[in-house]
Scaffold this active site. Structure first.
Site, PDB file in Angstrom:
ATOM      1  N   CYS I  33       0.946  -1.190   0.015  1.00 16.32           N
ATOM      2  CA  CYS I  33      -0.526   0.452  -0.166  1.00 16.32           C
ATOM      3  C   CYS I  33       1.122   1.365  -0.219  1.00 16.32           C
ATOM      4  CB  CYS I  33      -1.029   0.167   1.264  1.00 16.32           C
ATOM      5  SG  CYS I  33      -2.154   1.286   0.965  1.00 16.32           S
ATOM      6  N   ASP I  40      -0.469  -5.598   0.896  1.00 17.02           N
ATOM      7  CA  ASP I  40      -1.649  -5.940   0.385  1.00 17.02           C
ATOM      8  C   ASP I  40      -1.574  -7.626  -0.593  1.00 17.02           C
ATOM      9  OD1 ASP I  40      -2.904  -4.123   0.940  1.00 17.02           O
ATOM     10  OD2 ASP I  40      -2.779  -2.618  -1.231  1.00 17.02           O
TER      11      ASP I  40
END
Lengths: 118, 118, 118, 118, 118, 118, 118, 118, 118, 118
Positions: I33, I40
């Site tokens: 991220c 992620d």
């Protein structure tokens, strides 16, 4: 001793008189194969009975992420985690199960357990 | 002592001569994280063998709802519920499992158990 | 004594020398809540080891249907069934599990067991 | 004695020194209800530890098909199979589970077990 | 002795002081029926506690593939694998489960176990 | 006209300018077979686009319960519900699917649809 | 206009030349029934094609949480969300599906859709 | 023409003005392979829109059972059923799907459709 | 232009006269991220109809791994992949679906599509 | 032309006046990767509408097995099968879907379709 260990934090167990069980499941674990340099993926399950302290979840997340770019074998990473988590949290009992995704059509799960000396 | 406890009601167990088991599953539990103020969600499972009384389900629903806007840790809420329910219903045996939804990709389940003194 | 009990029929167990197990699952059970008059729904599971007789399935269906419009609590209906079925079939061992559908988001399962006196 | 029994064939167990387990699942069993003449359907599961011989699978298929148009009760067919298979293969241990499809919304599973005399 | 055995490689167990468990699942096993010459398919599950060495996964894959065009019975292949793997890796404990796909509507699973002499 | 129809209540649709869809699933429906007097069980699914009013859920529950001891065929009950619900709520479009549990190993689902005249 | 709307934030869509689809699933939605004061639970699914801006996920989480202690009907909350989200993000197309948990054994799902005027 | 056809009975469709859909699922179908004499097993799904009459379910069960000991190919049995059912019930539209269990690791499903001439 | 693009390799499509479809599912995608620096995780699904070349799978794996330590938004990564893969393989049609794991209890899936200019 | 093609046999379609659909699923397909020599595994699904002949299932099994030790790419094997099966059976329409097991954590499915020239 693993350098990642110092990322782990704990907090006081408010119910030390009761033997109770905590199960933590972390399905987004990833490390790197030391031979091929290719990433490995797996689900880490931690089961323990706390004694004086509990494992703080956010610090555990950072600890698990510290393996992200580290080359380490399945059997090694499982036993290393057990050593790190048992040393830091001194539980009455702890079990770690690491279930790795299939490679070459073959899946491996390693399970190791720790019991406090009486 | 938890203030919510007085919401709990019981009714007479009509089969006190038999050791039998009651399992209650409440998948719509929600409380608030005391650190971040963000809501937590989970499923509470209560297993017990009644002695003189059974737990009345509607009052249990109100009791569980009383945590809706309360800031409390996973380990704390599970052990507090066990204390409250065991104190009010004095079961022969009781186990509470609280399975909380994933936060940061990590799930935690806390299980605590109570046995009546002989 | 439950009036429904006389609906139950049995037939001779042709293998009385062997301890074997019969499991019957009836997922279409319905009765009525004695407080609200609203219907309750659930799945009844009966497990037993027959002695001299087995429970005849068609008569069991009629027996279960006799609760259709009767007002009765979860704990009561489970223990009453155990009393009726054990009295009529005199099994070596019997267990009844009654798993009721969610009401107000909460599910309850009651399990009771019977063992013949030696 | 069941006439179907002579359909069963066996072959020599090449590892008689080891206690090992064989599980056979046959989900396409069908026989006929002796009362109504209507077909019954179910799944037969056979678990055993071979001694001197193993059960040959093709002959087992023919044996199970021999019940296709025979009128026989659930409890009877399960115990008859156990008698036939144990007599022919003389296992160290054997268990048969017969799970029949729902009739009138009710399902029955019969489980019987055999242990060789020492 | 199976000729395939020499394909198996091992590596040093770095945690020999701890009794831990390794589970390997290989769902792409295939061999050939010795009677009909038709291919068989199945899932091999290996569970063991390593002593001095662990089984190397890539060599295990090659070992399993060596049965691809070999005619061998279910019971035989399972017990042969157990002999080969136990001989090469000398585990404290090992269990092999071989679950073969349905043939003629019938499925067979063979499970064999090995324990090191004390 | 069905007498049960008067149990149904509606409330004003606050968003009449928008064509939107409401799906209601009621898995605890039970009625009685008009031939055998035996209970039938099924799941009723109602899909509709409201016009001026929406169907009130508690009154729908009472309406569905009104069939509990009524003898009525699958095809009849489905089309009767569609007539009742469409007459009372005058939707722009409505579909009812009634999926009945297996009887004699055979399951039937009836689906009927209504569209408002332009 | 809903007061909660001002919690929503957006960010620039970096690929405005392409019609693409974003699906957001929020299974931890809870509000309160305006009649009974009891909590409702459901899963909100938002599907849209962005135009100039995308919906920022953290602000969406805060927006959804703003209904936590608000009394509002199923149909109302769904259409209100569609109005709020479409007004703030001006998508080319948007659909909201709100699937609420069973109450009294009955489940309701409301689906509403918005298309930008050409 | 199939001799089994005369087993089928119908009853009057009480809602002939509405085009509605009936789906019947019969998962306990069995016939015999005309080549090998071995039994085949499958699930028959019948979908139709009735015109003047509906198919009576008990007679359909008897009709399906009439294939129990008949030797017939997958493609043949599916199309024969469609001919029989369409001739007897003269539906507006009918589709039959026959999904047979795996033989030699291969599964076959045959689907045939009928539409009434305008 | 993304620097990772040069990792992608292609091979000649041997059936260019036929419009056929290739679906590739990669469930082990991970990036970072850009706001929080937290990893992620998601599943990337690529659907396309090749024209002159097909995408080589091993090079695709390396391409997907090149995002492992890169900070990038969900919407951005999906559209960037579509640009890279469409530029390199010039397909007749391509769709990419990126389904990301829950964060804060909310899941997002982004789907973008490309069609070759005629 | 593939040499395996001559293994395929057909039989006369007895219902040539009706457009009907046959779906064949073969989950035990295996071939060899032409680059690495490692086995590939997958599920082949064949959907077609027969014209004058149907594909005989036993010959199809032999045809699929002929790829067992052949080195061939995913895209190639799928299109080759479509060519072979369409040439031999001359269907009105045919679609083949080949779904291969994950390699390196990535799964590929190839789908190709054939329509008879009018």
């Amino acid at each position: 001793m693993s350098e990642n260990r110092q990322l782990l934090e704990t907090f006081e167990n408010q119910f030390p008189d009761r033997d109770y069980k905590i199960e933590i499941v972390a399905p987004e674990f990833t490390s790197v194969c030391p031979k091929t340099g290719q990433p490995d993926y797996g689900t880490i399950t931690i089961l323990y009975t706390p004694d004086k302290v509990c494992i703080e979840l956010k610090s555990l997340k950072m600890y698990l992420q510290s393996f992200r770019n580290q080359g380490i074998y399945y059997e090694h990473v499982t036993n290393t985690m057990l050593d790190d988590l048992a040393t830091v949290s001194k539980p009455r009992w702890m079990k770690i199960e690491a279930a790795f995704n299939a490679r070459g059509g073959i899946t491996e799960t390693v399970t190791a357990q720790y019991t406090a000396a009486m």
